[in-house]
Motif scaffolding. Structure first.
Motif, mmCIF file in Angstrom:
data_model
loop_
_atom_site.group_PDB
_atom_site.id
_atom_site.type_symbol
_atom_site.label_atom_id
_atom_site.label_comp_id
_atom_site.label_asym_id
_atom_site.label_seq_id
_atom_site.Cartn_x
_atom_site.Cartn_y
_atom_site.Cartn_z
ATOM 1 N N ASP A 156 12.581 -8.000 36.450
ATOM 2 C CA ASP A 156 13.302 -8.054 35.178
ATOM 3 C C ASP A 156 12.567 -9.005 34.236
ATOM 4 O OD1 ASP A 156 15.354 -9.011 33.176
ATOM 5 O OD2 ASP A 156 16.548 -7.524 34.235
ATOM 6 N N ILE A 157 11.939 -8.451 33.184
ATOM 7 C CA ILE A 157 11.101 -9.256 32.303
ATOM 8 C C ILE A 157 11.870 -10.408 31.684
ATOM 9 C CG2 ILE A 157 9.818 -9.289 30.133
ATOM 10 C CD1 ILE A 157 8.721 -6.639 30.681
ATOM 11 N N ALA A 158 13.014 -10.125 31.075
ATOM 12 C CA ALA A 158 13.727 -11.143 30.315
ATOM 13 C C ALA A 158 14.140 -12.323 31.184
ATOM 14 C CB ALA A 158 14.953 -10.519 29.637
ATOM 15 N N PHE A 159 14.796 -12.038 32.308
ATOM 16 C CA PHE A 159 15.286 -13.130 33.139
ATOM 17 C C PHE A 159 14.159 -13.860 33.863
ATOM 18 C CE2 PHE A 159 19.372 -10.999 32.633
ATOM 19 C CZ PHE A 159 20.166 -12.099 32.346
ATOM 20 N N SER A 160 13.171 -13.129 34.338
ATOM 21 C CA SER A 160 12.075 -13.802 35.033
ATOM 22 C C SER A 160 11.314 -14.716 34.079
ATOM 23 C CB SER A 160 11.133 -12.771 35.665
ATOM 24 O OG SER A 160 10.522 -11.968 34.683
ATOM 25 N N TYR A 161 11.122 -14.271 32.833
ATOM 26 C CA TYR A 161 10.407 -15.112 31.868
ATOM 27 C C TYR A 161 11.222 -16.351 31.516
ATOM 28 C CZ TYR A 161 7.516 -16.277 27.818
ATOM 29 O OH TYR A 161 6.688 -16.910 26.921
ATOM 30 N N LEU A 162 12.530 -16.174 31.344
ATOM 31 C CA LEU A 162 13.388 -17.312 31.042
ATOM 32 C C LEU A 162 13.371 -18.319 32.183
ATOM 33 C CD1 LEU A 162 15.553 -18.833 29.441
ATOM 34 C CD2 LEU A 162 17.255 -17.334 30.480
ATOM 35 N N VAL A 163 13.554 -17.841 33.421
ATOM 36 C CA VAL A 163 13.566 -18.736 34.577
ATOM 37 C C VAL A 163 12.195 -19.380 34.759
ATOM 38 C CG1 VAL A 163 13.830 -18.846 37.092
ATOM 39 C CG2 VAL A 163 15.423 -17.482 35.721
ATOM 40 N N GLY A 164 11.124 -18.629 34.504
ATOM 41 C CA GLY A 164 9.783 -19.196 34.602
ATOM 42 C C GLY A 164 9.586 -20.369 33.662
ATOM 43 N N ARG A 165 10.100 -20.258 32.445
ATOM 44 C CA ARG A 165 9.991 -21.358 31.495
ATOM 45 C C ARG A 165 10.803 -22.566 31.943
ATOM 46 N NH1 ARG A 165 8.441 -19.780 25.887
ATOM 47 N NH2 ARG A 165 9.783 -21.473 25.179
ATOM 48 N N LEU A 166 11.940 -22.322 32.569
ATOM 49 C CA LEU A 166 12.764 -23.430 33.040
ATOM 50 C C LEU A 166 12.118 -24.122 34.243
ATOM 51 C CD1 LEU A 166 16.301 -21.779 32.788
ATOM 52 C CD2 LEU A 166 15.331 -23.516 31.267
ATOM 53 N N VAL A 167 11.477 -23.355 35.114
ATOM 54 C CA VAL A 167 10.868 -23.921 36.318
ATOM 55 C C VAL A 167 9.552 -24.638 35.999
ATOM 56 C CG1 VAL A 167 9.814 -23.366 38.552
ATOM 57 C CG2 VAL A 167 11.951 -22.261 37.862
ATOM 58 N N PHE A 168 8.704 -23.970 35.203
ATOM 59 C CA PHE A 168 7.370 -24.509 34.945
ATOM 60 C C PHE A 168 7.292 -25.344 33.666
ATOM 61 C CE2 PHE A 168 6.305 -20.809 37.613
ATOM 62 C CZ PHE A 168 5.427 -21.396 38.514
ATOM 63 N N GLY A 169 8.226 -25.137 32.739
ATOM 64 C CA GLY A 169 8.082 -25.729 31.413
ATOM 65 C C GLY A 169 7.406 -24.726 30.496
ATOM 66 N N ALA A 170 7.765 -24.762 29.215
ATOM 67 C CA ALA A 170 7.317 -23.730 28.281
ATOM 68 C C ALA A 170 5.802 -23.669 28.128
ATOM 69 C CB ALA A 170 7.964 -23.960 26.910
ATOM 70 N N GLY A 171 5.114 -24.793 28.320
ATOM 71 C CA GLY A 171 3.683 -24.820 28.070
ATOM 72 C C GLY A 171 2.810 -24.588 29.290
ATOM 73 N N PHE A 419 13.822 -22.308 41.789
ATOM 74 C CA PHE A 419 13.959 -23.736 41.477
ATOM 75 C C PHE A 419 13.675 -24.598 42.709
ATOM 76 C CE2 PHE A 419 16.328 -22.294 37.725
ATOM 77 C CZ PHE A 419 15.807 -23.158 36.760
ATOM 78 N N ILE A 420 14.153 -24.157 43.869
ATOM 79 C CA ILE A 420 13.891 -24.906 45.109
ATOM 80 C C ILE A 420 12.403 -24.908 45.425
ATOM 81 C CG2 ILE A 420 14.264 -24.920 47.602
ATOM 82 C CD1 ILE A 420 17.074 -23.747 47.031
ATOM 83 N N ALA A 421 11.752 -23.738 45.290
ATOM 84 C CA ALA A 421 10.312 -23.649 45.552
ATOM 85 C C ALA A 421 9.536 -24.537 44.584
ATOM 86 C CB ALA A 421 9.844 -22.199 45.428
ATOM 87 N N GLY A 422 9.964 -24.568 43.333
ATOM 88 C CA GLY A 422 9.296 -25.420 42.350
ATOM 89 C C GLY A 422 9.369 -26.887 42.731
ATOM 90 N N LYS A 423 10.529 -27.306 43.244
ATOM 91 C CA LYS A 423 10.686 -28.707 43.653
ATOM 92 C C LYS A 423 9.854 -29.012 44.902
ATOM 93 C CE LYS A 423 13.719 -30.198 40.598
ATOM 94 N NZ LYS A 423 13.382 -31.304 39.658
ATOM 95 N N LEU A 424 9.939 -28.120 45.904
ATOM 96 C CA LEU A 424 9.231 -28.361 47.162
ATOM 97 C C LEU A 424 7.716 -28.350 46.977
ATOM 98 C CD1 LEU A 424 11.351 -26.206 49.666
ATOM 99 C CD2 LEU A 424 11.368 -28.703 49.387
ATOM 100 N N LEU A 425 7.227 -27.479 46.093
ATOM 101 C CA LEU A 425 5.777 -27.373 45.879
ATOM 102 C C LEU A 425 5.303 -28.252 44.723
ATOM 103 C CD1 LEU A 425 5.368 -23.514 46.412
ATOM 104 C CD2 LEU A 425 4.956 -25.372 48.039
ATOM 105 N N ARG A 426 6.208 -29.086 44.230
ATOM 106 C CA ARG A 426 5.884 -30.124 43.236
ATOM 107 C C ARG A 426 5.214 -29.555 41.983
ATOM 108 N NH1 ARG A 426 3.731 -35.050 47.223
ATOM 109 N NH2 ARG A 426 5.660 -35.173 48.461
ATOM 110 N N VAL A 427 5.877 -28.557 41.410
ATOM 111 C CA VAL A 427 5.398 -28.017 40.137
ATOM 112 C C VAL A 427 5.505 -29.095 39.064
ATOM 113 C CG1 VAL A 427 5.967 -26.399 38.277
ATOM 114 C CG2 VAL A 427 5.950 -25.620 40.659
ATOM 115 N N GLU A 428 4.426 -29.290 38.337
ATOM 116 C CA GLU A 428 4.412 -30.264 37.242
ATOM 117 C C GLU A 428 4.750 -29.534 35.946
ATOM 118 O OE1 GLU A 428 0.749 -32.357 37.117
ATOM 119 O OE2 GLU A 428 0.907 -33.110 39.181
#
Length: 439
Positions: A156-171, A419-428
C-alpha cells in the motif's frame, strides 16, 4: 509532512472508514450485509457478473425478482470493484507512467536499479513463503489456496510511505528508496492482475477495441494538433483542442477501452490503463505526494485532480463492499497471507537489495545502511488496498476469500513491526525534509 497526511486523508481515510463499517456490519448482521453487496442494479446481456453465479451468491432472494432471460447482472459489488475502481487504478497507472517515461522519472536510470531489484525480492519472497507453507500444510490445503499467491505481493503506497517517514524521518534516503519500491510494486501488481486473474473466458480480440480507442485519441487529439502546430509559437490548434475538447475524448476512449477489457476477459478495473499514454502530460513530475502537482495544467494532471474526490468516495465503497469479513472466517489462508507479507516481504527485499547493492555493485543511496533494507521490508509489508482487491478476484465468493481478506486487513500489524525493527536496528532518523521533485 502535511503533504503526506493530505494524500493519506485523500485516498485512505474513507477507505479505512468503509472497511471498519463493513467489519462491524458483517459481524452483527451478515445476511443484510451480503444482501447489499450482491444487490442487483441492472440485468442485461453485455456487462456484469454471470447470472448463474449471482443467483447462487444472492441465494433465496433471487427467486423473488423478475428479470427474465438475461445473461449478466451489474451488482453493487461489480459497480464498485469492476467499474469505479478503474478510476483508482488509472491514478496509480498515471504515477507509474510518469515514473517510467519522463526524463526525471523515478524509475529511470541507475538510481532505480537497486529499488527495482528489491521490488522483485519483495514480490518473490511472499510468493515463496505463501506457497511453501501451503505445501507443508498438505495437498488439499495447497489446492484450495494456491490461486491466492499474488495477494501478499502488494504494498500500500500511501500507508507504507507515511510509516516510512515516521520510522526513518522525512529526510532519510530509505524513504525515497521505499517510494520507488512501492511504485514499482504497483506496476508489477497491475501486470499480475491482467495476466493471472482474468475476469472470465479470454477473448483477446476484444483488446483491439482498447488499442483502437487509445490510438485514436492519441493521434486525433494529441499528436495531430501538435504536428499541425509545428513552427507556430501560439500553438493555436493544440490550445483549441485543450480548451474546447478537454478531457472528453479521453473519457470516451476510456469507456471503450474499459468495455474492451470486460469483453476480453481481463479484469475491467484495469481498462483505463491503455488510454493513459495517449493523454497530453507535463514534461516533468514533482512526485506522487507533492503539493506542486496541482499547479500543472496539462490534461493528464487536470484529470487526476478532477478525479480526486470521486476516487475518495469510490474507495469508501470499496472498503465497505470488500472488508466485510466475519471474524470466525480466519483460517489457513489468513495466516498464509500474513506470513507472505510479514516474513516474505522483509526477507525478499533484504536479500535482493543486498545482492543488487554488493555482488552486482549497484550500491545503496548515500546514507542508507544495509540493515535499513530490513526495516524497509517491514514497512512495505502493509498490503491492504491492492491485497484486498486481489483477494476478491482470486477467490470469488467463497470462505477462503474471507479468510484471505482478513489476512490483508491484519497486515496493518506491519506498522508496529516496522517501528520495533527500527528501534532494534538503531535507525538514525533524519528529519530534514527532502525536496519531492529531486527525482
Amino acid at each position: 509532512m502535511y503533504r503526506v497526511w493530505n494524500f493519506v486523508a485523500t485516498y485512505s481515510v474513507l477507505l479505512i472508514g468503509g472497511a471498519v463499517v463493513a467489519l462491524i456490519w458483517a459481524n452483527t448482521d451478515a445476511a443484510s450485509y451480503h444482501h447489499i453487496v450482491e444487490y442487483p442494479l441492472w440485468f442485461n446481456g453485455w456487462i456484469g457478473v454471470d447470472i448463474g453465479h449471482w443467483e447462487h451468491a444472492y441465494g433465496e432472494a433471487a427467486h423473488h425478482l423478475e428479470y427474465g432471460d438475461v445473461e449478466r447482472v451489474v451488482t453493487f459489488h461489480y459497480l464498485v470493484n469492476d467499474m469505479l475502481m478503474a478510476l483508482f487504478f488509472a491514478i496509480a497507472g498515471k504515477e507509474v507512467w510518469e515514473a517510467v517515461i519522463l526524463k526525471n522519472g523515478s524509475l529511470r536510470g541507475k538510481k532505480a536499479a537497486t529499488p527495482l531489484f528489491a521490488t522483485a525480492g519483495g514480490m518473490l519472497g511472499p510468493i515463496v513463503v505463501y506457497l511453501g507453507i501451503a505445501m507443508l500444510l498438505g495437498s488439499s490445503t495447497f489446492d484450495a489456496v494456491a490461486r491466492g499467491w499474488a495477494i501478499p505481493t502488494a504494498t500500500d503506497i500511501a500507508f507504507s510511505y507515511l510509516v516510512g517517514r515516521l520510522v526513518f524521518g522525512a529526510g532519510h534516503p530509505a524513504v525515497r528508496f521505499l517510494l520507488l519500491l512501492a511504485i514499482a510494486d504497483d506496476a508489477a501488481g497491475l501486470i499480475i492482475l491482467a495476466i493471472f486473474y482474468p475476469s472470465g473466458e479470454l477473448a483477446p480480440q476484444w483488446l483491439l477495441l482498447s488499442v483502437f480507442a487509445a490510438a485514436s485519441a492519441f493521434i486525433v487529439f494529441n499528436w495531430l494538433p501538435r504536428k499541425l502546430d509545428a513552427g507556430d509559437e501560439l500553438r493555436k490548434r493544440s490550445t483549441w483542442v485543450r480548451k474546447h475538447m478537454g478531457w472528453l475524448p479521453y473519457a470516451i476512449a476510456g469507456c471503450l477501452s474499459w468495455y474492451g477489457f470486460a469483453r476480453a476477459g481481463i479484469h475491467p478495473a484495469l481498462g483505463l490503463l491503455p488510454v493513459i499514454p495517449a493523454i497530453p502530460h507535463a514534461d516533468r513530475a514533482f512526485g506522487i505526494f507533492s503539493d506542486a502537482e496541482r499547479y500543472l495544467k496539462d490534461t493528464l494532471n487536470q484529470m487526476e485532480h478532477a478525479l480526486a474526490m470521486p476516487v475518495e468516495v469510490v474507495l469508501f465503497f470499496f472498503g465497505l463492499l470488500n472488508a466485510g469479513v466475519v471474524f470466525n472466517a480466519i483460517s489457513e489462508a489468513t495466516w498464509l497471507v500474513l506470513a507472505g507479507l510479514l516474513i516474505g516481504k522483509p526477507v525478499g527485499i533484504f536479500l535482493f537489495g543486498w545482492f543488487a547493492a554488493y555482488p552486482m555493485r549497484l550500491g545503496l543511496p548515500a546514507g542508507m545502511r544495509t540493515l535499513d533494507l530490513i526495516v524497509v521490508g517491514c514497512v512495505a509489508a502493509i498490503g491492504f488496498t491492492v491485497s484486498l482487491f486481489v483477494a476478491s478476484v482470486a477467490f470469488p465468493g467463497n470462505a477462503i476469500q474471507d479468510a484471505a481478506k482478513m489476512g490483508a486487513l491484519m497486515s496493518f500489524g506491519a506498522v508496529f513491526i516496522a517501528f520495533i525493527a527500527g528501534k532494534l536496528l538503531r535507525v538514525e532518523k533524519q528529519n530534514s525534509d527532502l525536496p519531492l521533485d529531486s527525482h
